[in-house]
Design a protein around this motif. Structure first.
Motif, PDB file in Angstrom:
ATOM      1  N   PRO A 141       0.813  -1.227   0.000  1.00  0.00           N
ATOM      2  CA  PRO A 141       0.000   0.000   0.000  1.00  0.00           C
ATOM      3  C   PRO A 141       0.841   1.269   0.000  1.00  0.00           C
ATOM      4  O   PRO A 141       0.374   2.312  -0.478  1.00  0.00           O
ATOM      5  N   ASP A 142       2.087   1.214   0.508  1.00  0.00           N
ATOM      6  CA  ASP A 142       2.920   2.426   0.509  1.00  0.00           C
ATOM      7  C   ASP A 142       3.678   2.623  -0.785  1.00  0.00           C
ATOM      8  O   ASP A 142       4.505   3.525  -0.911  1.00  0.00           O
ATOM      9  N   GLY A 143       3.467   1.757  -1.746  1.00  0.00           N
ATOM     10  CA  GLY A 143       4.085   1.904  -3.051  1.00  0.00           C
ATOM     11  C   GLY A 143       5.373   1.142  -3.231  1.00  0.00           C
ATOM     12  O   GLY A 143       5.939   1.113  -4.339  1.00  0.00           O
ATOM     13  N   THR A 144       5.882   0.508  -2.184  1.00  0.00           N
ATOM     14  CA  THR A 144       7.114  -0.290  -2.343  1.00  0.00           C
ATOM     15  C   THR A 144       6.764  -1.622  -2.973  1.00  0.00           C
ATOM     16  O   THR A 144       5.639  -2.106  -2.856  1.00  0.00           O
ATOM     17  N   TRP A 145       7.764  -2.189  -3.622  1.00  0.00           N
ATOM     18  CA  TRP A 145       7.543  -3.425  -4.389  1.00  0.00           C
ATOM     19  C   TRP A 145       7.730  -4.647  -3.510  1.00  0.00           C
ATOM     20  O   TRP A 145       8.724  -4.764  -2.772  1.00  0.00           O
ATOM     21  N   ALA A 146       6.813  -5.580  -3.581  1.00  0.00           N
ATOM     22  CA  ALA A 146       6.936  -6.867  -2.881  1.00  0.00           C
ATOM     23  C   ALA A 146       7.554  -7.897  -3.816  1.00  0.00           C
ATOM     24  O   ALA A 146       8.469  -8.629  -3.439  1.00  0.00           O
ATOM     25  N   ARG A 166       1.671   9.475 -12.395  1.00  0.00           N
ATOM     26  CA  ARG A 166       0.413   8.885 -12.861  1.00  0.00           C
ATOM     27  C   ARG A 166       0.216   7.483 -12.293  1.00  0.00           C
ATOM     28  O   ARG A 166      -0.899   7.077 -11.939  1.00  0.00           O
ATOM     29  N   CYS A 167       1.340   6.744 -12.206  1.00  0.00           N
ATOM     30  CA  CYS A 167       1.287   5.370 -11.675  1.00  0.00           C
ATOM     31  C   CYS A 167       0.862   5.384 -10.207  1.00  0.00           C
ATOM     32  O   CYS A 167       0.004   4.588  -9.775  1.00  0.00           O
ATOM     33  N   ASN A 168       1.440   6.299  -9.398  1.00  0.00           N
ATOM     34  CA  ASN A 168       1.078   6.394  -7.976  1.00  0.00           C
ATOM     35  C   ASN A 168      -0.378   6.810  -7.814  1.00  0.00           C
ATOM     36  O   ASN A 168      -1.080   6.312  -6.911  1.00  0.00           O
ATOM     37  N   LEU A 169      -0.832   7.737  -8.644  1.00  0.00           N
ATOM     38  CA  LEU A 169      -2.223   8.180  -8.560  1.00  0.00           C
ATOM     39  C   LEU A 169      -3.186   7.050  -8.874  1.00  0.00           C
ATOM     40  O   LEU A 169      -4.241   6.899  -8.217  1.00  0.00           O
ATOM     41  N   SER A 170      -2.859   6.236  -9.899  1.00  0.00           N
ATOM     42  CA  SER A 170      -3.749   5.116 -10.232  1.00  0.00           C
ATOM     43  C   SER A 170      -3.716   4.058  -9.116  1.00  0.00           C
ATOM     44  O   SER A 170      -4.731   3.400  -8.833  1.00  0.00           O
ATOM     45  N   ASP A 171      -2.527   3.867  -8.451  1.00  0.00           N
ATOM     46  CA  ASP A 171      -2.456   2.956  -7.305  1.00  0.00           C
ATOM     47  C   ASP A 171      -3.401   3.435  -6.203  1.00  0.00           C
ATOM     48  O   ASP A 171      -4.176   2.652  -5.612  1.00  0.00           O
ATOM     49  N   LYS A 172      -3.324   4.726  -5.889  1.00  0.00           N
ATOM     50  CA  LYS A 172      -4.146   5.330  -4.831  1.00  0.00           C
ATOM     51  C   LYS A 172      -5.623   5.159  -5.146  1.00  0.00           C
ATOM     52  O   LYS A 172      -6.446   4.841  -4.259  1.00  0.00           O
ATOM     53  N   ARG A 173      -5.968   5.353  -6.449  1.00  0.00           N
ATOM     54  CA  ARG A 173      -7.359   5.234  -6.876  1.00  0.00           C
ATOM     55  C   ARG A 173      -7.878   3.805  -6.657  1.00  0.00           C
ATOM     56  O   ARG A 173      -9.026   3.580  -6.256  1.00  0.00           O
ATOM     57  N   ALA A 174      -7.002   2.840  -6.928  1.00  0.00           N
ATOM     58  CA  ALA A 174      -7.378   1.432  -6.772  1.00  0.00           C
ATOM     59  C   ALA A 174      -7.605   1.105  -5.293  1.00  0.00           C
ATOM     60  O   ALA A 174      -8.585   0.436  -4.925  1.00  0.00           O
ATOM     61  N   TRP A 175      -6.696   1.571  -4.398  1.00  0.00           N
ATOM     62  CA  TRP A 175      -6.857   1.318  -2.968  1.00  0.00           C
ATOM     63  C   TRP A 175      -8.124   1.986  -2.437  1.00  0.00           C
ATOM     64  O   TRP A 175      -8.860   1.415  -1.627  1.00  0.00           O
ATOM     65  N   GLU A 176      -8.363   3.196  -2.906  1.00  0.00           N
ATOM     66  CA  GLU A 176      -9.525   3.934  -2.402  1.00  0.00           C
ATOM     67  C   GLU A 176     -10.832   3.305  -2.859  1.00  0.00           C
ATOM     68  O   GLU A 176     -11.825   3.296  -2.128  1.00  0.00           O
ATOM     69  N   SER A 177     -10.854   2.825  -4.085  1.00  0.00           N
ATOM     70  CA  SER A 177     -12.097   2.235  -4.611  1.00  0.00           C
ATOM     71  C   SER A 177     -12.295   0.824  -4.095  1.00  0.00           C
ATOM     72  O   SER A 177     -13.425   0.340  -3.983  1.00  0.00           O
ATOM     73  N   GLY A 178     -11.164   0.159  -3.774  1.00  0.00           N
ATOM     74  CA  GLY A 178     -11.253  -1.218  -3.329  1.00  0.00           C
ATOM     75  C   GLY A 178     -11.610  -2.172  -4.444  1.00  0.00           C
ATOM     76  O   GLY A 178     -11.894  -3.347  -4.210  1.00  0.00           O
ATOM     77  N   LYS A 179     -11.590  -1.669  -5.667  1.00  0.00           N
ATOM     78  CA  LYS A 179     -11.958  -2.482  -6.833  1.00  0.00           C
ATOM     79  C   LYS A 179     -10.844  -2.418  -7.889  1.00  0.00           C
ATOM     80  O   LYS A 179     -10.033  -1.479  -7.897  1.00  0.00           O
ATOM     81  N   PRO A 180     -10.808  -3.386  -8.793  1.00  0.00           N
ATOM     82  CA  PRO A 180      -9.794  -3.345  -9.862  1.00  0.00           C
ATOM     83  C   PRO A 180     -10.031  -2.144 -10.785  1.00  0.00           C
ATOM     84  O   PRO A 180     -11.171  -1.799 -11.080  1.00  0.00           O
ATOM     85  N   ILE A 181      -8.948  -1.547 -11.200  1.00  0.00           N
ATOM     86  CA  ILE A 181      -9.056  -0.461 -12.175  1.00  0.00           C
ATOM     87  C   ILE A 181      -8.126  -0.772 -13.351  1.00  0.00           C
ATOM     88  O   ILE A 181      -7.122  -1.491 -13.187  1.00  0.00           O
TER      89      ILE A 181
END
Length: 614
Positions: free
Chosen positions: A31-36, A72-87
């Motif tokens: 969730p913090d953007g680091t890679w697993a 743009r990549c971080n913003l789309s990540d944030k959008r996905a976490w916030e929506s809780g759905k696939p984007i």
């Protein structure tokens, strides 16, 4: 963020091995953007070559992504976490080779049982070629739309079942039917092909189904109002990427006006051909290279040849002496694009030469080029012979009238000679010598008069040369002076200084002046004066002859020069006709002005150098 240990993710090592073999983008991010974790495809695409990517964010790694792309990549990540759905998102990656790769990514957030964010699963694929095809298709569709709207040709697009898919504005304007009119539920389904041509249309569609095309076909179609009109149609197939036929395109062009013109031209050509085929004139069509394209049937009648004997070889029948002049007129007409007139001779089958009076007219194209040259020729052989006989007849008439005056002129010195011969017998030597001198003078006078008469009567070859008009006028005055004296008429000659030589035929010019001066004398009953003035104007010599005779009525001035039309009681009218002909052949001009009971003025203009008379 704490890195998950192997104990916490016992299946990660196995997952890494599994996702590395996949040809698609796979990446796990916290969730913090680091890679697993990430597979080899994802690392290669992003340009990440170190193995210590785990636990690092994109900002902390060396990648191919620009700052804007990372944001743009971080913003789309944030959008996905916030929506809780696939984007779904797309990223553009610039490769080292310069190639641009388009990624279509799906970001799926995962959560623990108690709803806490766990990892963001990112999967995707390379859609570069697909995107390019989409762009190409979009450009093609835009282009097709602009063509459909911009062209003046009517376009009809059908599927393989021959159902109308699309028509453009030009089709609606040409046929009167709109696209929605072709709905099968429409009660009045459009019919654009005439009944008698529907079989032809079916055959063309069958050819299209076999993969063939019909690039150009002239036919007819029906407007919504029932009007049948002429069209030029082209038929072609629409195929998919595999070459499978998906439909047909028909392009129509209204050629009604063109067909009307063609029909009018055919009718006009038929009429003109009918005229040409039955004309007594010799009509020839020659192309700019000199090839004979057409000769009228009148050639066979006039020249005595059979059909097919002269079309290609008619120029071989031209008299050798006339060929150069005819060629010059032909070339001048092609260059200057102007009509011409000339005379030349053609060889008759019997060996005689036929004299033709010819007029050539260049036929022009719309672009202003000479397409062909049409000549209209007329056999003037007999007319020329008749003209020569008339000239001879007029000359004999003039000689006959001159004879009376000449006889009177000769009688006087002959009387003197007869008297002196009687006186010689009784005269002494001194007187006798004086008598002989007088007799010699009288004999010379007789010789001059006879010489002038013989000069007019003697046949001469027509030869143009520079002639002294002053001497010519004086000789004519001497010849007609006796007739003038008998009527108590005085002839005054006024010649300006430095008069140039006239270019002409001396004997013809003498006949011209004799006719005009004799007419002036005969127009005056008795007493009066005739004034002759000679001067110059531009490059020509101008002669003015003015009498004090009876004059010419105004209505007859227009008919001067016509044969057998005269104001004299016993005249033939040939004299002035001959004058006009001589002036025409010399390239000069003649004008008459007259007032009844006051007199007539004649002005003649003669060239000083050769001029074209045609």
């Amino acid at each position: 963020m704490k890195v998950i240990s192997q104990d916490e993710l016992p299946a990660v090592a196995t997952l890494k091995e599994m996702i590395d073999v996949l040809p698609e983008f796979v990446c796990l991010r916290y969730p913090d953007g680091t890679w697993a974790e990430a597979n080899r495809f994802a690392l290669n695409i992003y340009g990440i070559y170190e193995n210590d990517y785990k636990g690092k964010s994109l900002e902390e790694m060396q990648t191919r992504l620009s700052e804007e792309a990372i944001e743009r990549c971080n913003l789309s990540d944030k959008r996905a976490w916030e929506s809780g759905k696939p984007i779904k998102t797309a990223e553009k990656i610039h490769m080292k080779s310069g190639r641009v790769v388009m990624l279509e990514l799906i970001k799926q957030p995962t959560f623990t049982k108690d709803g806490k964010p766990q990892v963001l699963v990112i999967t995707g694929r390379d859609i570069t070629s697909h995107k390019q095809k989409e762009e190409e298709l979009s450009v093609a569709l835009d282009l097709l739309e602009s063509v459909l709207k911009g062209t003046t040709d009517a376009i009809l697009i059908l599927n393989t079942r021959q159902e109308v898919i699309k028509v453009n504005d030009a089709f609606i304007q040409m046929f009167g039917w709109a696209e929605e009119d072709f709905d099968e539920e429409n009660e009045e389904y459009p019919v654009i092909t005439p009944l008698h041509l529907q079989g032809e249309s079916k055959e063309i569609i069958d050819l299209l189904k076999k993969g063939q095309s019909v690039p150009l076909h002239e036919t007819q179609r029906i407007h919504k109002d029932g009007t049948v009109f002429d069209v030029s149609a082209s038929f072609s197939n629409i195929c998919d990427m595999d070459g499978k036929i998906m439909g047909f395109v028909i392009v129509y062009r209204d050629i009604t006006s063109q067909k009307k013109v063609e029909r009018a031209l055919r009718e006009s050509e038929a009429k003109y051909r009918l005229i040409a085929e039955h004309s007594t004139d010799l009509i020839t069509v020659i192309d700019p290279s000199g090839i004979i394209q057409y000769v009228s049937p009148s050639h066979f009648m006039v020249l005595g040849y059979k059909e097919g004997e002269i079309k290609g070889a008619i120029l071989d029948l031209v008299h050798p002496d006339d060929m150069e002049d005819l060629s010059e007129h032909f070339m001048r007409s092609l260059v200057k694009k102007e009509p011409f007139e000339t005379e030349f001779r053609l060889l008759h089958k019997n060996g005689d030469w036929i004299l033709l009076e010819t007029r050539g007219v260049p036929v022009m194209t719309k672009e202003g080029h000479v397409e062909s040259l049409v000549t209209f020729a007329r056999d003037v052989t007999k007319a020329k012979q008749t003209e020569e006989l008339m000239l001879k007849s007029e000359k004999l008439s003039v000689l006959g009238e001159l004879a009376a005056g000449v006889a009177h002129e000769i009688r006087n010195p002959l009387t003197s000679l007869k008297g002196f011969t009687k006186l010689l017998t009784d005269a002494d030597d001194v007187i006798r010598l004086e008598y002989l001198r007088i007799m010699e003078s009288e004999l010379n006078r007789i010789n001059d008069i006879v010489g002038e008469l013989m000069l007019v009567a003697k046949p001469q070859a027509v030869s143009f040369e520079h002639t002294n008009i002053q001497e010519l006028i004086y000789s004519v005055v001497r010849l007609l002076e006796t007739q003038a004296i008998m009527r108590n008429i005085q002839i005054w000659v006024n010649i300006a200084p430095n008069i140039p030589l006239v270019y002409g035929v001396e004997n013809q010019l003498k006949q011209l002046f004799i006719n005009l001066l004799k007419n002036a004398i005969e127009s005056m009953d008795k007493d009066g004066e005739i004034h002759i003035r000679i001067g110059t104007r531009d490059d020509a010599v101008v002669l003015e002859l003015k009498d004090q005779g009876c004059g010419i009525p105004a209505e007859r001035l227009k008919t001067l020069g016509e044969p057998f039309y005269t104001t004299k009681e016993k005249g033939t009218g040939l004299g002035l006709m001959v004058c006009f002909k001589i002036i025409e052949e010399h390239g000069g001009a003649i004008q008459f002005s007259s007032v009844e009971n006051e007199g007539t003025r004649v002005e003649i203009e003669l060239p000083t150098a050769p001029v074209s008379t045609k």
